[in-house]
Design a protein around this motif. Structure first.
Motif, PDB file in Angstrom:
ATOM      1  N   ASP A  80       0.861  -1.130   0.015  1.00 51.76           N
ATOM      2  CA  ASP A  80       0.003   0.003   0.039  1.00 51.76           C
ATOM      3  C   ASP A  80       0.917   1.380  -0.007  1.00 51.76           C
ATOM      4  N   ASP A 106      -0.757   3.479  -8.035  1.00 49.53           N
ATOM      5  CA  ASP A 106      -1.745   3.518  -7.177  1.00 49.53           C
ATOM      6  C   ASP A 106      -0.977   3.268  -5.749  1.00 49.53           C
ATOM      7  N   GLU A 108       1.043   4.758  -2.646  1.00 46.28           N
ATOM      8  CA  GLU A 108       1.416   5.780  -2.223  1.00 46.28           C
ATOM      9  C   GLU A 108       3.171   5.875  -1.704  1.00 46.28           C
ATOM     10  N   ARG A 153      -5.096   6.271  -0.247  1.00 45.26           N
ATOM     11  CA  ARG A 153      -5.051   4.941  -1.099  1.00 45.26           C
ATOM     12  C   ARG A 153      -6.497   4.265  -1.093  1.00 45.26           C
ATOM     13  N   GLN A 157      -9.385   3.787  -3.732  1.00 43.45           N
ATOM     14  CA  GLN A 157      -9.663   2.471  -4.379  1.00 43.45           C
ATOM     15  C   GLN A 157     -11.269   2.412  -4.324  1.00 43.45           C
TER      16      GLN A 157
END
Length: 508
Positions: A80, A106, A108, A153, A157
């Motif tokens: 993530d 996507d 971070e 994030r 999503q």
């Protein structure tokens, strides 16, 4: 070991000891409800201490001692957030950031830097980093920054999931327009939607070919499966092949794991091949084979994989001419163009411009959380007369630019439109309306009687002032129109706003 890293180690150790016992009793472990973190630092103690501290906050972490090692882990596993030091031997943090933004946009990225390198951290944020940690930093600061990155994030999503659900349920933006051309297009798309026939959408750039494809998908039996799109002219032949058909691990340099192609990902749904006229000849052969056999092989693979995908293609070229010129395969043309549907340019449906303008202004307001801007009649007249070489996309850009310069809650006027719109609007203005609603009214009734040629007699009545003649002409047209000011404006070949302004001058 640097002073800040020593301070970080001591803080971590103190926090760990405080967490292990409380009043002589062991504290329960914090459940792992956080995200998956990748920590990249060439100093082993620093990354280990940070990992230990973040794991106590419920996160899972992996560690890498170099940028190269970190990118290898990122290619194999899902993370993530990536936390990377900027100053490292070999591949530095800036290079890691660029690689992550390219391969996993996507994910971070948080940059760790010392005060002498703050400028580099700010530049990293311009390149897409989420934020930076300036050493020496507290563990609480690191935890809060990671929590914010994870929240961002997750929100992204959720938006993607909502968009996918809307597409799957058929809730896609409506094709805006009431002109005969748009009504005919909508009827054609509704007839084509329930079938699996391959459709080729032809039209100028910016006419909404992808929106038409999405509309067909949303109204089809495949609407609950995925709609995926690819621009065939934006990728090299090698990348396009991998994008469409996927590849096996080790198929080429950089293929560190197996990848599913768009044909497989869109199984049961629709694949939109945009700008298919730009597809290289070699790829045309490979695409033809997949469409004929209804199966594919990944790049570097040996197994045939069945596919069930509806193809909708689009181009701004005349594919028949491309076939005759030898630039597009004839057999592929007949595969993708079972039905050809033309999309009208915006200049051929000028009556839709006001509706589209208000639609785009409402959408801009919704995105910015503001009240929609108004637009005056003179601006709408100028937009109606502008030829729009960029079609609907250009109209959206023009209104977005105008909204920037228009004060909140204001009204877009001619001064807010680009010079070419103001100039071309006047240049293309017709001298008289192309079709008057008063076709059955004799033209002699629409204009005052011609003046007699001037004579030399002294007793001749004086000439009527031009302003008075104009007033009588306008009032005569208004009378013939039954006081319908819109129709009177059409008769006179002027805009409705111009007519209203004149009538105010006359006190009518």
């Amino acid at each position: 070991m640097t002073t800040e890293r020593f301070r970080l180690e001591e803080q971590t150790r103190a926090s760990a000891e405080a967490g292990q016992t409380y009043g002589g009793h062991a504290r329960e472990a914090v459940p792992r409800t956080g995200g998956r973190l990748l920590i990249i630092d060439d100093e082993r103690m620093a990354r280990a201490n940070l990992a230990r501290a973040l794991e106590r906050g419920g996160h899972e972490s992996a560690q890498a001692g170099s940028g190269e090692e970190g990118l290898a882990l990122l290619a194999e596993q899902d993370f993530d957030v990536v936390i990377t030091d900027i100053a490292m031997a070999g591949m530095n943090g800036m290079e890691v950031l660029k690689a992550v933004r390219s391969s996993k946009p996507d994910v971070e990225v948080i940059m760790v830097t010392g005060y002498p390198m703050i400028e580099n951290a700010v530049e990293a944020m311009r390149l897409g980093a989420f934020h930076y940690l300036a050493k020496p930093y507290s563990l609480e600061e690191a935890r809060m920054l990671v929590a914010r990155a994870l929240e961002k994030r997750r929100l992204r999503q959720q938006v993607a999931q909502m968009r996918a659900q809307l597409e799957a349920s058929g809730s896609v933006p409506e094709m805006v327009g009431v002109s005969p051309a748009m009504c005919g297009l909508r009827q054609a798309l509704m007839r084509l939607a329930p079938t699996d026939v391959a459709v080729l959408l032809q039209g100028e750039t910016g006419t909404g070919k992808e929106l038409a494809a999405r509309t067909m998908h949303a109204q089809s039996q495949r609407s609950r499966r995925r709609f995926l799109a690819v621009n065939c002219g934006a990728l090299s032949p090698e990348l396009l092949e991998s994008e469409l058909f996927g590849h096996e691990q080790g198929a080429f340099s950089g293929a560190v794991r197996r990848k599913e192609g768009l044909f497989e990902a869109a199984s049961g749904g629709t694949l939109f091949l945009d700008e298919i006229g730009e597809m290289p000849p070699g790829m045309q052969v490979k695409l033809l084979r997949v469409l004929q056999e209804q199966n594919l092989r990944r790049v570097g693979g040996t197994v045939d994989i069945p596919v069930d995908v509806r193809i909708i293609a689009a181009t701004n070229r005349n594919l028949k001419e491309e076939v005759e010129a030898g630039r597009f395969r004839r057999d592929l043309y007949y595969r993708v163009a079972v039905v050809t549907q033309e999309l009208p340019p915006l200049r051929s449906r000028a009556e839709d411009v006001p509706l589209l303008a208000r639609f785009f202004l409402a959408r801009l307001a919704e995105q910015g959380g503001a009240v929609p801007l108004d637009i005056d009649d003179s601006s709408l007249d100028a937009l109606r007369l502008y030829p729009f070489p960029g079609n609907v996309r250009e109209l959206a850009n023009i209104l977005e630019r105008a909204a920037v310069f228009c004060p909140p809650g204001g009204c877009i006027g001619l001064a807010h439109l680009p010079p070419e719109v103001r100039e071309d609007g006047g240049r293309f203005a017709p001298a008289a309306p192309a079709a008057s609603p008063f076709r059955d009214v004799p033209q002699t009734e629409l204009a005052p009687a011609p003046l007699s040629p001037p004579q030399a007699e002294k007793h001749e009545a004086p000439l009527v002032p031009l302003a008075e003649m104009e007033k009588q002409h306008i009032l005569h047209a208004l009378e013939l129109a039954g006081d319908n000011r819109t129709l009177a404006a059409d008769m006179l070949g002027i805009s409705r706003s111009s007519l209203w302004r004149k009538l105010r001058e006359y006190g009518v």
